[in-house]
Design a protein around this motif. Structure first.
Motif, mmCIF file in Angstrom:
data_model
loop_
_atom_site.group_PDB
_atom_site.id
_atom_site.type_symbol
_atom_site.label_atom_id
_atom_site.label_comp_id
_atom_site.label_asym_id
_atom_site.label_seq_id
_atom_site.Cartn_x
_atom_site.Cartn_y
_atom_site.Cartn_z
ATOM 1 N N GLY A 39 25.292 53.903 61.175
ATOM 2 C CA GLY A 39 25.839 53.062 60.120
ATOM 3 C C GLY A 39 26.258 53.914 58.936
ATOM 4 O O GLY A 39 26.476 55.115 59.034
ATOM 5 N N LEU A 40 26.375 53.281 57.794
ATOM 6 C CA LEU A 40 26.733 54.003 56.578
ATOM 7 C C LEU A 40 25.527 54.767 56.058
ATOM 8 O O LEU A 40 24.436 54.223 55.944
ATOM 9 C CB LEU A 40 27.216 53.026 55.507
ATOM 10 N N GLY A 41 25.730 56.007 55.717
ATOM 11 C CA GLY A 41 24.663 56.812 55.151
ATOM 12 C C GLY A 41 24.648 56.684 53.629
ATOM 13 O O GLY A 41 25.469 55.994 53.004
#
Length: 91
Positions: free
Chosen positions: A3-5
């Motif tokens: 996912g988004l870090g």
């Protein structure tokens, strides 16, 4: 593909501050309301289609041999068309 870090979220936050500035809370509220409406409509749509999935097909027709005698006795006689031998005319 995760996912988004943390770094990507920070980058999106900085870009949002640059684009919207002081209006950011208002934009976020509008975006949240739009998302809530979208989810509501999608849930209604899914609920409508799930009710269609509960369709039960009609039962198979029963035949006279499967029915009790009282039901068979109350049925009208079947129509049997005349055979083609009676319709032949000699030329």
């Amino acid at each position: 593909m995760g996912g988004l870090g943390y770094s990507e979220m920070m980058l999106f936050g900085v870009i949002a501050l640059i684009l919207f500035g002081a209006r950011l809370p208002e934009v976020a509220r509008n975006l949240g309301g739009s998302y809530r409406e979208l989810r509501k409509h999608l849930n209604d749509f899914q609920r409508e289609f799930s009710s269609i999935d509960k369709y039960e097909p009609p039962k198979k027709p029963t035949y006279e041999k499967d029915e009790p005698e009282s039901v068979v006795a109350n049925k009208p006689p079947r129509f049997i068309p005349p055979s083609s031998e009676n319709d032949k005319t000699e030329v």
